[in-house]
Design an enzyme around this catalytic site. Sequence first.
Site, PDB file in Angstrom:
ATOM      1  N   GLY A  31       0.566  -1.001  -0.562  1.00  0.00           N
ATOM      2  CA  GLY A  31       0.140   0.072  -0.012  1.00  0.00           C
ATOM      3  C   GLY A  31       0.516   1.407   0.052  1.00  0.00           C
ATOM      4  N   ARG A  32       0.350   2.567  -0.295  1.00  0.00           N
ATOM      5  CA  ARG A  32       0.636   3.540   0.074  1.00  0.00           C
ATOM      6  C   ARG A  32       0.542   4.932   0.773  1.00  0.00           C
ATOM      7  NH1 ARG A  32       3.778   4.913  -5.451  1.00  0.00           N
ATOM      8  NH2 ARG A  32       3.514   3.461  -6.017  1.00  0.00           N
ATOM      9  N   GLY A  33       0.923   6.083   0.760  1.00  0.00           N
ATOM     10  CA  GLY A  33      -0.130   6.865   1.462  1.00  0.00           C
ATOM     11  C   GLY A  33       0.888   8.134   0.992  1.00  0.00           C
ATOM     12  N   GLY A  34       0.003   9.222   1.355  1.00  0.00           N
ATOM     13  CA  GLY A  34       0.224  10.522   1.531  1.00  0.00           C
ATOM     14  C   GLY A  34       2.205  10.403   1.548  1.00  0.00           C
TER      15      GLY A  34
ATOM     16  N   LYS B  81       8.569   0.172   4.992  1.00  0.00           N
ATOM     17  CA  LYS B  81       8.055   1.533   4.421  1.00  0.00           C
ATOM     18  C   LYS B  81       9.249   2.163   3.812  1.00  0.00           C
ATOM     19  CE  LYS B  81       5.687   4.989   7.005  1.00  0.00           C
ATOM     20  NZ  LYS B  81       4.960   5.490   8.315  1.00  0.00           N
TER      21      LYS B  81
ATOM     22  N   ASP C 283      -3.013  11.143  13.732  1.00  0.00           N
ATOM     23  CA  ASP C 283      -3.221  10.002  12.674  1.00  0.00           C
ATOM     24  C   ASP C 283      -3.978   8.624  12.779  1.00  0.00           C
ATOM     25  OD1 ASP C 283      -4.196  10.520   9.841  1.00  0.00           O
ATOM     26  OD2 ASP C 283      -2.508   9.190   9.115  1.00  0.00           O
TER      27      ASP C 283
END
Length: 200
Positions: free
Chosen positions: A16-19, A38, A131
Amino acid sequence: MNPQTLGRYEIRHELGRGGMAIVYLGYDPQIEREVAIKVLPRQFSFDPQFEARFQREVRAIAKLEHGAIVPVYDFGEVDDQPFIVMRYMSGGSLAARLRGGHLELPEAARILARIAPALDRAHAQAIIHRDLKPGNILFDREGEAYLSDFGIAMRHVTDPIPRIRQLNPRLPKQVDGLSSGRWRSPPEIDTRARQNWLER
């Protein structure tokens, strides 16, 4: 860095990926176990702010050492690309579970009973997650919940400013730039609210 390796770790596929980061399923041949890796994308690797967030996440988790927080195994840099090696949570996220429908009350209570002490430990160490959301609650293969992603955590400084969010109903539209998604946790909103109030 070889596209299929990162230091001693083998890269298998993207999880997965985020900002601010990309997470891969990796493998540690020395210990013979799967791990989550990560990685800070290259476009951010020379930005001191993003690198500082990476380092802050590692320090926060190491300081807490709680059984319901995803542990960090390693931290390093290869070819100017920082990375964090963590325990692989094969049970997916709470966000994925919720896409399949709502949780039954006993299951929701079980998850909260496990995650709440982890937050208590963080708060006792003056660390605010900022978060907390379903995507950052992960499960191991036995279905036990873990709190993850301390990338935008901060040290809390007590101040007398009231909860500005209650005084300004437009605040959610004004807060931006910190959360990894559209959803924003209350501590994060309150922090930005205090900042906005002081800047006026």
